[in-house]
Design a protein around this motif. Structure first.
Motif, short mmCIF file in Angstrom:
data_model
loop_
_atom_site.label_atom_id
_atom_site.label_comp_id
_atom_site.label_asym_id
_atom_site.label_seq_id
_atom_site.Cartn_x
_atom_site.Cartn_y
_atom_site.Cartn_z
N SER A 171 1.09 -1.16 0.20
CA SER A 171 0.09 0.15 0.11
C SER A 171 0.89 1.36 0.01
CB SER A 171 -0.96 -0.07 1.14
OG SER A 171 -1.74 -1.27 1.31
N GLU A 197 -7.24 3.68 2.90
CA GLU A 197 -6.07 4.10 3.12
C GLU A 197 -5.38 4.99 2.11
OE1 GLU A 197 -3.61 0.44 3.77
OE2 GLU A 197 -4.39 -0.18 1.83
N GLU A 399 -6.97 -3.54 -5.17
CA GLU A 399 -6.44 -4.21 -4.24
C GLU A 399 -7.26 -5.83 -4.53
OE1 GLU A 399 -4.56 -3.73 -0.80
OE2 GLU A 399 -4.35 -1.54 -0.99
MG LIG Z 1 -2.11 -3.14 2.26
#
Ligand SMILES: [Mg+2]
Ligand SMILES: Nc1ncnc2c1ncn2[C@@H]1O[C@H](COP(=O)(O)OP(=O)(O)O)[C@@H](O)[C@H]1O
Length: 535
Positions: A171, A197, A399
């Motif tokens: 990330s 995030e 993701e």
């Molecule tokens: Mg991650």
């Protein structure tokens, strides 16, 4: 460091390490340069061997304290060999020009010297970040403090991947790459932000707060949320997004098959209902009464039990995926589209609806529509390039990519299509995944640039190199990376494979992203000239 003593074009070269260079100062993955008579060869250390020229010496191994004997043997009877894999070569006379670099086609002569790469070697190969170019520095070569750049123009031309097991820095690295794309304006981005995030504040493993893209790039980024009731998890001014039943298609159920436990029979029944009710099929299944189901089955030869089971499963889905509504007050996906086509970027946050079902469904529905629109816009442009504008490149970030790109679903899912058609319609993917072995091999072989952090599983390691020749040496390097922040990068946008210590995503980085680019008068004129030349 020493000199080349043997080797071959197909298997790489052997360097005999000079006595005063301690073998322990060397690690595999190091970037070194071989200086031939006419040509420089940019190479990577791929193996380290301890050798002796006469096995008899090993009959009397000196005791650990006997440093005198050890010193005598070192350099005469025993020595270290380093295996080097050369990737690029450049004429010694061409000092600067980047395009004078080519793939290796020959080998250096015996006794060529080898030295550790210097700043100008790195710059010659990977370029240098300047205001006017799209090079962006993403980290450093191991054990060096020299910034290493990636050419973002090349990067966004293909679909790319960030791999690595959990907690290795995927990330963080993705945020660095996305920031680069935004800072250098190489493309628009659309991020499906499963764990909240990327958009706004995130947290690191040690619970420090980490800035999101909106904080770094302000209103260049629009943040949407699918979970407006839990805005403490997302950006508080995020735009609410709901999705209506009639946006759902059979393809979505096929992707969710495992998550919902749908059988092939259940899917067949869903298709049957879709044939009868077209756009309204989803809401129809959710709301059919028993009488209606019986009637439908009698007319179409369907099975009552199968439809009831399907109905139960879809109703559970609707209950858990709160953004899915029978009707919506406005077309939120259209709004996302408008932002993207006007050159802005979008982060879609999932709030607390960050389970896989919810993530797969929303990402797929939205991507399907956006892709269709980009196909339209691009075709329109190709038909009449004077009247229409080419859509700005778009990078879609997901993701858990293997859920969208597994061999079972990649053939028909929109994500599979985007990966396969390369850059044809100006949309590419940035896929982030900890299990590359779960991704269809045809998709893997289409990935342009791969950034891979540490992976341990052998299947995953093999998957990273699908479609890459000469992966064997790199496999060892990949399995030896530091568990955090060390990345092996190779593929389309990287002139040669290289290990990178990734740039830290911290307050220093935020400051650099916020820095206004003040152009001098000369730079403005040069930009104008470049733009004019392009026209
Ligand atoms: Mg991650
Ligand atoms: N580039 C980086 N800058 C700062 N910290 C990093 C960086 N890469 C990794 N880290 C550290 O490693 C931890 C795990 O990174 P993260 O990106 O969340 O892993 P992953 O997404 O692979 O599970 C972070 O919480 C952070 O502390």
């Amino acid at each position: 460091m020493g000199q080349i003593i043997s080797g071959s074009f197909s298997r790489g070269l052997l360097l005999k390490l000079s006595n005063d260079f301690n073998v322990e100062d060397l690690r595999i993955g190091k970037f070194v340069v071989i200086e031939g008579e006419k040509t420089k060869y940019f190479s990577m250390v791929t193996d380290i061997l301890l050798e002796t020229n006469n096995p008899k010496f090993l009959n009397h191994i000196p005791s650990p304290e006997d440093s005198f004997i050890k010193d005598v043997l070192k350099g005469s009877a025993v020595y270290s060999l380093i295996q080097l894999t050369p990737y690029l070569m450049v004429d010694l006379k061409d000092k600067i020009a980047e395009d004078s670099v080519s793939r290796v086609k020959t080998v250096p002569p015996h006794f060529s010297s080898v030295y550790e790469a210097q700043e100008d070697d790195i710059e010659q190969i990977f370029g240098k970040e300047e205001k006017l170019n799209k090079n962006f520095y993403i980290g450093y070569p191991p054990e060096m403090e020299i910034p290493l750049c990636i050419n973002l123009d090349k990067f966004v031309q293909r679909s790319n991947a960030v791999f690595g097991k959990s907690g290795t820095g995927k990330s963080f690295l993705s945020r660095v790459l996305l920031s680069g794309i935004l800072k250098k304006d190489a493309a628009s981005v659309l991020v499906f932000d499963m764990h909240n995030e990327y958009g706004w504040q995130g947290t690191s493993e040690d619970n420090k707060s980490i800035k999101g893209l909106r904080q770094l790039f302000g209103d260049k980024i629009e943040v949407f949320t699918l979970d407006p009731e839990n805005k403490s998890y997302t950006f508080k001014d995020a735009v609410d997004l709901t999705i209506s039943y009639n946006q759902v298609e059979i393809e979505d159920l096929e992707l969710l098959r495992g998550e919902l436990g749908l059988s092939e029979a259940a899917l067949d029944h869903a298709r049957m209902i879709q044939r009868s009710f077209e756009k309204d099929w989803f809401s129809k299944i959710c709301n059919m009464t028993l009488g209606e189901i019986e009637e439908f089955c009698a007319q179409n030869g369907a099975n009552i039990g199968s439809i009831l089971a399907l109905q139960r499963k879809l109703n559970t889905l609707v209950d858990s995926v709160k953004y899915l509504k029978p009707v919506t007050s406005y077309d939120g996906i259209k709004k996302i589209l408008n932002f993207l086509t006007s050159g802005k970027s979008v982060v879609l946050q999932f709030g607390r609806l960050n389970n896989l079902k919810s993530y797969i469904l929303a990402s797929n529905i939205i991507t399907r529509r956006i892709h269709a629109e980009y196909v339209n816009l691009t075709e329109q442009y190709l038909l009449d390039t004077t009247k229409f504008q080419e859509p700005k490149k778009l990078v879609i970030t997901i993701e858990e990519a293997h859920k969208f790109l597994s061999p079972q679903v990649a053939k028909f899912s929109t994500f599979g299509t985007i990966a396969r058609e390369l850059r044809k319609y100006n949309v590419t993917l940035l896929i982030i995944d900890q299990r590359p072995s779960g991704i269809d091999s045809e998709v893997l072989s289409q990935i342009g640039t791969r950034a891979t952090l540490l992976l341990n599983d052998e299947n995953d390691i093999n998957a990273v190199f699908v479609g890459e020749s000469g992966g064997n040496n790199l496999k060892t390097i990949l399995s030896q990376l530091n568990p955090k922040q060390e990345v092996l990068m190779f593929g389309y946008a990287m002139p040669m494979p290289i290990v990178v210590r990734s740039r830290r995503y911290d307050s220093e980085f935020y400051k650099e992203m916020n820095k206004e680019e003040k152009l001098t008068k000369e730079e403005i004129i040069r930009r104008g000239e470049l733009a004019a030349a392009e026209l």
